[in-house]
Design a protein around this motif. Structure first.
Motif, short mmCIF file in Angstrom:
data_model
loop_
_atom_site.label_atom_id
_atom_site.label_comp_id
_atom_site.label_asym_id
_atom_site.label_seq_id
_atom_site.Cartn_x
_atom_site.Cartn_y
_atom_site.Cartn_z
N ARG A 171 -10.15 4.08 -10.63
CA ARG A 171 -8.96 3.34 -11.06
C ARG A 171 -7.72 4.00 -10.44
NH1 ARG A 171 -7.88 -0.01 -15.30
NH2 ARG A 171 -9.94 0.38 -16.17
N VAL A 172 -6.92 3.18 -9.75
CA VAL A 172 -5.64 3.64 -9.21
C VAL A 172 -4.56 2.94 -10.02
CG1 VAL A 172 -4.19 3.86 -7.16
CG2 VAL A 172 -6.70 3.85 -6.92
N GLY A 173 -4.10 3.63 -11.07
CA GLY A 173 -3.12 3.04 -11.97
C GLY A 173 -3.59 1.71 -12.49
N ASP A 174 -2.69 0.73 -12.53
CA ASP A 174 -3.07 -0.62 -12.94
C ASP A 174 -3.21 -1.53 -11.72
OD1 ASP A 174 -0.44 -0.77 -12.15
OD2 ASP A 174 0.28 -1.81 -13.95
N PHE A 175 -3.27 -0.94 -10.53
CA PHE A 175 -3.29 -1.71 -9.29
C PHE A 175 -4.70 -1.99 -8.78
CE2 PHE A 175 -2.42 -2.01 -4.58
CZ PHE A 175 -1.79 -3.24 -4.64
N SER A 176 -5.59 -1.03 -8.87
CA SER A 176 -6.94 -1.17 -8.31
C SER A 176 -7.96 -0.56 -9.25
CB SER A 176 -7.00 -0.46 -6.94
OG SER A 176 -8.32 -0.39 -6.47
N VAL A 177 -9.03 -1.32 -9.52
CA VAL A 177 -10.16 -0.82 -10.31
C VAL A 177 -11.43 -1.30 -9.62
CG1 VAL A 177 -11.27 -0.74 -12.57
CG2 VAL A 177 -8.81 -1.10 -12.43
N VAL A 192 0.85 -1.20 0.00
CA VAL A 192 0.00 0.00 0.00
C VAL A 192 0.88 1.25 0.00
CG1 VAL A 192 -1.69 1.35 1.32
CG2 VAL A 192 -1.99 -1.12 1.08
N ASN A 193 1.87 1.29 0.87
CA ASN A 193 2.77 2.45 0.92
C ASN A 193 3.56 2.64 -0.37
OD1 ASN A 193 2.32 3.79 3.44
ND2 ASN A 193 3.15 1.97 4.44
N GLU A 194 3.92 1.55 -1.03
CA GLU A 194 4.61 1.66 -2.32
C GLU A 194 3.76 2.44 -3.31
OE1 GLU A 194 5.67 -1.32 -6.00
OE2 GLU A 194 5.91 -2.13 -3.97
N TYR A 195 2.46 2.12 -3.38
CA TYR A 195 1.59 2.82 -4.33
C TYR A 195 1.28 4.24 -3.88
CZ TYR A 195 1.14 -0.92 -7.59
OH TYR A 195 1.43 -1.85 -8.55
N ILE A 196 1.31 4.49 -2.59
CA ILE A 196 1.15 5.87 -2.11
C ILE A 196 2.35 6.69 -2.52
CG2 ILE A 196 1.10 7.32 -0.04
CD1 ILE A 196 -0.60 5.05 1.29
N PHE A 197 3.56 6.17 -2.25
CA PHE A 197 4.78 6.92 -2.51
C PHE A 197 5.10 7.06 -4.00
CE2 PHE A 197 6.02 5.25 1.90
CZ PHE A 197 5.36 6.30 2.52
N LYS A 198 4.54 6.18 -4.84
CA LYS A 198 4.72 6.31 -6.29
C LYS A 198 4.00 7.54 -6.84
CE LYS A 198 5.24 1.53 -7.90
NZ LYS A 198 4.55 0.45 -8.65
N GLY A 199 3.00 8.01 -6.12
CA GLY A 199 2.22 9.15 -6.62
C GLY A 199 1.41 8.79 -7.84
N VAL A 200 0.60 7.75 -7.73
CA VAL A 200 -0.22 7.25 -8.84
C VAL A 200 -1.49 8.09 -8.98
CG1 VAL A 200 -1.46 5.23 -9.73
CG2 VAL A 200 0.68 4.92 -8.45
N GLU A 201 -1.80 8.49 -10.21
CA GLU A 201 -3.04 9.23 -10.48
C GLU A 201 -4.25 8.34 -10.19
OE1 GLU A 201 -3.35 12.55 -11.41
OE2 GLU A 201 -1.20 12.54 -10.99
#
Length: 191
Positions: A159-165, A118-127
């Motif tokens: 949609r959070v990048g390709d991680f969550s839809v 979860v923190n990885e996707y937060i810190f990546k700054g995903v649209e």
């Protein structure tokens, strides 16, 4: 309004003759938004024109927690397996609770992996992209739906990048970097 595990917005209501705080909003049986008010000055009358102002600071924290809930759901599926399903949730400006199906209590290592992901996707700054589309198109594109929920023919897809839809009607951040640090404080098993 309170819905889908997300608490209601709060804020202020005013007119020439009224000052009040919105303490809760529920969706009434015919889809109306039922506002609960604490009147601090004056009174309200049928036919009054009121100005409603959302507490945007509080809403920002709610948006953080709501988007983090979506990231948590995706991380649980990745770490524990695709059998994981959301069984409920609650989120407000202070915390989130996520209920999910899994046959056993998570290990310390699994908890750390989920938190780190979860923190990885937060810190990546995903649209975070929010779109409306036909329900069948959303499902065919891989959107996760809660099948005990009722959806119309047109749905909102977050949609959070390709991680969550996911199909979702709630409020969200525009970019995961706004969330800040994600920390799992507790995990319990009822199974």
């Amino acid at each position: 309004a309170e819905m889908g595990g997300q608490c209601a917005d709060t804020g202020k209501v005013s007119s020439d003759t009224l000052e009040a705080e919105v303490t809760n909003v529920l969706k009434a049986p015919n889809g109306q938004h039922l506002h609960y008010l604490k009147i601090t000055q004056g009174s309200v009358h049928v036919g009054d024109t009121l100005e409603l102002v959302v507490d945007t600071n509080r809403r920002a924290f709610i948006e953080n927690n709501h988007t983090a809930t979506h990231l948590l759901d995706a991380a649980l599926k990745e770490v524990l397996g695709s059998h994981v399903g959301q069984a409920g949730s609650y989120l407000d400006e202070n915390r989130l609770r996520f209920d999910f199906t899994h046959p056993s209590k998570m290990t310390k290592e699994e908890l750390t992996k989920v938190e780190d992901l979860v923190n990885e996707y937060i810190f990546k700054g995903v649209e975070v992209d929010v779109k409306e589309m036909p329900k069948e198109q959303a499902i065919s594109e891989g959107a996760t739906a809660l099948f005990n929920e009722k959806y119309g023919d047109v749905v909102r897809v977050v949609r959070v990048g390709d991680f969550s839809v996911e199909l979702c009607g709630g409020t969200h951040v525009s970019n995961t970097s706004k969330i800040g640090l994600f920390k799992i404080e507790m995990e319990t098993s009822v199974g």
